[in-house]
Design a protein around this motif. Structure first.
Motif, short mmCIF file in Angstrom:
data_model
loop_
_atom_site.label_atom_id
_atom_site.label_comp_id
_atom_site.label_asym_id
_atom_site.label_seq_id
_atom_site.Cartn_x
_atom_site.Cartn_y
_atom_site.Cartn_z
N ARG A 368 20.38 1.87 -3.12
CA ARG A 368 21.19 3.14 -2.90
C ARG A 368 20.69 3.76 -1.50
NH1 ARG A 368 18.85 7.89 -7.09
NH2 ARG A 368 19.76 9.16 -5.57
N LEU A 369 21.81 4.46 -0.97
CA LEU A 369 21.33 5.17 0.21
C LEU A 369 20.89 6.72 0.20
CD1 LEU A 369 23.22 2.87 1.24
CD2 LEU A 369 24.01 4.22 3.23
N CYS A 370 20.05 7.12 1.24
CA CYS A 370 19.53 8.40 0.84
C CYS A 370 19.71 9.38 2.07
CB CYS A 370 18.06 8.27 1.09
SG CYS A 370 17.05 7.10 -0.40
N ASN A 371 20.11 8.96 3.20
CA ASN A 371 20.49 9.99 4.25
C ASN A 371 21.00 9.19 5.46
OD1 ASN A 371 20.52 12.59 5.46
ND2 ASN A 371 18.50 13.14 4.70
N VAL A 372 21.52 10.29 6.12
CA VAL A 372 22.29 9.69 7.26
C VAL A 372 22.22 10.76 8.55
CG1 VAL A 372 24.60 10.72 6.56
CG2 VAL A 372 24.70 8.72 8.20
N ALA A 373 22.14 10.24 9.65
CA ALA A 373 22.09 11.22 10.86
C ALA A 373 22.68 10.65 12.07
CB ALA A 373 20.62 11.45 11.07
#
Length: 596
Positions: A368-373
């Motif tokens: 699962r992915l948690c964050n993006v920037a």
């Protein structure tokens, strides 16, 4: 002298105690290891050289690398002699070691030469990654040069202001009069004169006055607007930002100015107007993801296509996605809809000011992915995942970025992964880019804040100090500080120059979900013009599961304001451009709120 052997019970207790110490030392050492192989064949060879199985039942690639990391850390602890190895041997009686156990004990020492010969620490970069690093180096060097120039000028002005304040008699009045004359006659000042001592002192005075006014505004902040944002909890929020004051006058910046993007557990995306009192809904994308959205980010306004902006989302459905935000050519003003409601009753598309078009899938993470920037250049996107890695993606080469219209389905949903970076021994969660674009910080559930150099791909430094999981990190606009927070409820400020803890703030009573610094477009060149962009990175906003959002001064790290209003956990916080620094929050109560 007669020596009695230990009883079986005493020996078992000693062995359990020594094993516990060895496990603790191994975990501490594993968190700092950076030379663990990343390629599968290198990991396999390293495990075989240690006599360990290549794969156990149910293991994935991340689990295999963790097992190798723990094995390497254990060898280092044993070689350093931090734990009495003899006690750990099951055949020890009275402190003696049998021949078979002695062979086991010295096995790591015999393989020391093999371990030291493993010199491969970095994989060969692809051509696309090399070009990206060259661009990032050029981009960051220019920005860092400008930032350091401004910093030197302001520090020089601070020293000169102290010297001017010590002047006595007529000389002091003359110098102060010259300073105020510069304020009144600013438009007639030549560029060379603007670099004079009085001009720099004037900048500092205006920065201080602006800061005092800003802090007064923050202390009096109150809830101005609230909207129900989704059928389920809102889990992520982001606002549009500009990297300089000049960019805010472009047509794109004016079109997308102060847009608020939210993502929820229902998997939907919504855009809101941050300039309106009622937080008007601009656009909706239902079922953008198959599962909960965990992270959302908007491309900086000074980058990308002239007419379009890009939105990035990360979800626990193992994918991140890029979305093109474009003006809706069929948009009908609300007043027109009221006047001609019969003709436009069925025109739902015309009610939305923007269209949200999917342009790329970013697939590759194994969990699962948690964050993006977004990178400050707007050309790259970073993501973190439970697979213990973070990845860098090329925005301009992913899908149809330019116009959001592509008939080729294979190209439309293509993704260009530039970098897969391993190095976290626990799940990677937070991610943030340096204001210059040279560094990126990632955090993990092991309490580690890792800083990476994007220009070389190396680990620049790491920070240890949090008692529990670290969920977010944010670089300060000044360029030499980084803030981190997580499960322990504290905000820690780290000094990148000295590479140590600068300040620790007992901020919240529960988990901290997000940190955001005030915007800083161009401190040195725009502190006197009376622009509305006066935040200058003067405050830090935080949100927490304790149901509050707080604002902190970045000058002394004291509390400026506490915002109560959500009925439950506050899931995210961000800052809007403009004078006064409006704060937006989203919560578990499904609402979006704005504080002014």
């Amino acid at each position: 002298m007669q020596v009695l052997n230990l009883s079986t019970t005493s020996l078992t207790e000693r062995q359990s105690h020594a094993a516990l110490l060895l496990d603790l030392e191994t975990k501490k050492r594993a968190a700092t290891l950076t030379d663990v192989p990343t390629l599968h064949n290198h990991v396999r060879d390293a495990l075989r050289s240690r006599g360990l199985p290549v794969r156990l039942f149910g293991e994935n690639n991340a689990n295999i690398r963790d097992r190798l990391r723990n094995s390497m850390a254990r060898e280092l602890v044993l070689r350093e002699g931090g734990v009495d190895v003899q006690i750990l041997q099951p055949g020890v009686i009275g402190g003696e070691v049998s021949g078979d156990q002695f062979d086991i004990q010295t096995k790591g020492e015999e393989e020391e030469e093999d371990v030291s010969t493993m010199t491969t620490k970095y994989t060969h970069a692809s051509e696309a990654l090399v070009r990206a690093r060259e661009f990032i180096a050029e981009f960051s060097l220019k920005r860092s040069k400008d930032r350091l120039y401004r910093e030197r000028k302001l520090r020089l002005g601070a020293r000169k202001r102290v010297r001017l304040s010590r002047l006595e008699g007529a000389d002091q009045h003359v110098n102060l009069r010259r300073v105020h004359n510069f304020k009144d006659d600013y438009n007639n000042v030549d560029y060379d004169d603007r670099e004079s001592d009085e001009y720099v002192v004037m900048k500092l005075e205006n920065m201080d006055n602006s800061c005092r006014s800003l802090y007064g505004t923050i202390r009096s902040k109150s809830l101005e607007g609230s909207q129900y944002g989704d059928q389920r909890a809102l889990s992520a929020i982001a606002t549009s930002r500009s990297n300089s004051v000049i960019d805010t006058y472009s047509s794109k910046a004016q079109m997308f100015h102060n847009i608020i993007a939210t993502g929820g557990w229902s998997g939907s995306i919504k855009l809101w107007d941050g300039n309106s009192f009622d937080l008007d809904l601009l656009s909706t994308k239902n079922i953008a993801h198959e599962d909960r959205i965990m992270g959302i980010a908007l491309q900086p306004l000074n980058t990308g296509h002239v007419q379009n902006s890009i939105l990035a989302t990360a979800s626990i459905d193992l994918t991140a996605k890029l979305w093109a935000l474009s003006p809706n050519s069929n948009y009908i003003n609300t007043e027109d809809l009221e006047q001609d409601s019969e003709d436009n009753a069925n025109n739902e598309v015309g009610k939305e000011k923007f269209q949200i078009t999917e342009i790329a899938h970013l697939k590759g993470h194994a969990a699962r992915l948690c964050n993006v920037a977004f990178h400050p250049s707007g050309r790259y996107v970073g993501t973190t995942s439970f697979d213990h890695t973070w990845r860098l993606w090329d925005v301009e080469r992913s899908g149809s970025i330019g116009n959001g219209d592509n008939n080729n389905e294979n190209d439309k949903f293509s993704s260009t992964e530039l970098l897969l970076q391993d190095g976290h021994w626990k799940e990677a969660f937070g991610i943030g880019f340096h204001t210059d674009g040279s560094l990126v910080s990632t955090t993990d559930f092991g309490g580690v804040v890792q800083v990476w150099d994007l220009r070389s791909g190396k680990s620049a430094c790491h920070f240890l100090g949090h008692a529990k999981r670290v969920l977010c990190s944010e670089f300060s606009p000044n360029g030499f500080q980084i803030a981190s927070a997580g499960d322990d409820g504290t905000i820690k400020i780290w000094d990148l120059r000295q590479r140590k803890l600068y300040a620790s703030i007992p901020a919240h009573s529960r988990l901290i979900t997000q940190l955001k610094f005030a915007h800083c477009n161009d401190v040195y060149n725009n502190t006197i013009r009376g622009e509305s962009f006066d935040q200058n990175g003067e405050f830090l906003a935080s949100s927490s599961f304790d149901g509050t959002a707080k604002v902190w001064s970045t000058r002394d790290w004291k509390l400026l304001s506490t915002m109560h209003g959500h009925e439950g956990k506050v899931m995210g916080v961000d800052v809007l451009d403009g004078k006064g620094g409006a704060i937006v929050t989203c919560g578990y109560d499904k609402t979006l709120k704005i504080w002014k």
